[in-house]
Design an enzyme around this catalytic site. Sequence first.
Site, PDB file in Angstrom:
ATOM      1  N   GLN A 114       2.715   3.668   3.478  1.00 48.71           N
ATOM      2  CA  GLN A 114       3.573   3.024   2.476  1.00 48.71           C
ATOM      3  C   GLN A 114       4.051   1.655   2.969  1.00 48.71           C
ATOM      4  O   GLN A 114       4.100   0.683   2.232  1.00 48.71           O
ATOM      5  CB  GLN A 114       4.774   3.934   2.172  1.00 48.71           C
ATOM      6  CG  GLN A 114       5.876   3.294   1.347  1.00 48.71           C
ATOM      7  CD  GLN A 114       5.425   2.923  -0.056  1.00 48.71           C
ATOM      8  OE1 GLN A 114       4.460   3.481  -0.576  1.00 48.71           O
ATOM      9  NE2 GLN A 114       6.118   1.979  -0.673  1.00 48.71           N
ATOM     10  N   GLU A 115       4.360   1.590   4.257  1.00 46.47           N
ATOM     11  CA  GLU A 115       4.922   0.357   4.804  1.00 46.47           C
ATOM     12  C   GLU A 115       3.891  -0.748   4.962  1.00 46.47           C
ATOM     13  O   GLU A 115       4.164  -1.899   4.644  1.00 46.47           O
ATOM     14  CB  GLU A 115       5.584   0.637   6.163  1.00 46.47           C
ATOM     15  CG  GLU A 115       6.831   1.502   6.093  1.00 46.47           C
ATOM     16  CD  GLU A 115       8.039   0.761   5.532  1.00 46.47           C
ATOM     17  OE1 GLU A 115       7.876  -0.319   4.974  1.00 46.47           O
ATOM     18  OE2 GLU A 115       9.166   1.291   5.659  1.00 46.47           O
ATOM     19  N   SER A 116       2.724  -0.400   5.505  1.00 42.04           N
ATOM     20  CA  SER A 116       1.798  -1.476   5.899  1.00 42.04           C
ATOM     21  C   SER A 116       0.339  -1.179   5.559  1.00 42.04           C
ATOM     22  O   SER A 116      -0.534  -1.943   5.970  1.00 42.04           O
ATOM     23  CB  SER A 116       1.894  -1.678   7.410  1.00 42.04           C
ATOM     24  OG  SER A 116       1.335  -0.543   8.065  1.00 42.04           O
TER      25      SER A 116
END
Length: 486
Positions: free
Chosen positions: A313-315
């Site tokens: 989700q983040e990267s």
Amino acid sequence: MFAQSAFRTRCASWLSAIGVLLLLGGCGKEPSTLERVQAEGVLRVVTRNSPATYFQDRNGEAGFEFQLVKRFADDLGVELKIETADNLDELFASLGRPSGPVLAAAGLTASDGRRASARFSRPYLQVTPQVVYRNGEQRPSRPQDLIGKRILVLKGSSHAEQLAALKAELPELSYEESAAVEVVDLLRMVDEGQIDLTLVDSNELAMNQVYFPKVRTAFDLGDALDLGWAVAPGEDDSLLEEVNAFLERAQQNGSLKRLTERYYGHVDVLGYVGAYAFAKHLQQRLPRYEKHFRAAAQAQGVDWRLLAAMGYQESLWQPSATSKTGVRGLMMLTLNTAQAMGVSNRLDPKQSIDGGAKYIAQIKQQLPESIQEPDRTWFALAAYNVGGGHLEDARKLTQAEGLDPNKWLDVQKILPRLAQKQWYSKTRYGYARGGEPVHFVRNIRRYYDILTWVTQPQLEGTQVAANNLHTPGINKTPPEQDLPPL
Ligand code: GLU
């Protein structure tokens, strides 16, 4: 006079004879199914092994049907024993068997054609049968378009029943049934072009679509239908009545809704493009970082798949990711967080993962005791995204609305209000982009679910990438030659 008293005497003796018979009958009466279950202390349930019903995950048994039926067994105060049937015909046949399962909980449609083989409970879910085709092929839009196509459905399924009824109107229609496949196989076969079309329930399609990026819905075949639990046709009412009371309670106290949301509520999040990208990255990127996720998870006592889902989700699992807001690295840590977690180089994937793991574990620990799992995990993710103060504000607003501040389902409804002045002006921490943590949590849960499914214990031992993503039902997928000729 005499006749009358003789009549009375005769009546009296008949009555007492009937009384004795009733009494004897009462004494020797077969125990009801419910009494048997309670006496044995075991509820035997038959189901299907599929992501929408029952499967093994990191903690053992999981799946929508499993969770629901486990609660039922707990309410009865008995142990739950699950059996899986290889196909639907076997499932219904097993219900009538002496000392066999007494209940079927398997995403079963309470169809008219099944009256002879089962009695159904009150409905717990409504699903729509959907015709599924492969992207790039011509999209069928009405029943006539099914003619001339290679169609395969589960043998003995409600869909086979629907197609049989349709064939009565459209005699040129032809289709095949197979007892050797599950819904995941049908979808894979459409995805790979081995068959043109299949018919599956909307909930199963929504859950599985991410594994099969080319699968598309063509049209709904008819209206929504009820899913119910089933007992054998000759069964007494005792168990079914108990089931109905339980399902009614589950509906009224919101637990059924929560479970539905948990398993089917976040399934449209990725969309086709996202699903395709995730499938690719799962094979190409995750294997590079899997060992770091596992090690960090172990060190912090969290699930590695949750960390991996957060990292995606983040990267999108890119260690050099940066954003305008100054967050960096695979877990997109702020400078402050990184420092607090002892991360010296945010672009080092191992350090980033270790820092993220430490941070989420810390947040989780600081949450109020009143928030129980699994909600606790979703709250921790929300706090990771929006900050603990804003989350606390949202919980207070939730409570003020008469909703439950310890349930993610309730708090996520209220969180977006933190972006509206009329609401945030009354809070302690003020404005926040409250919609963001809702998306954040929803996406992570989605990735987490997929990771959980592809890394079931049956598939463990090898790295994720080594598993064939297109056979999530790998433990169930039969060899190709078992399939009927098409
Ligand atoms: N609801 C279907 C049935 O009762 C099974 C699930 C599916 O095929 O999607 O036959």
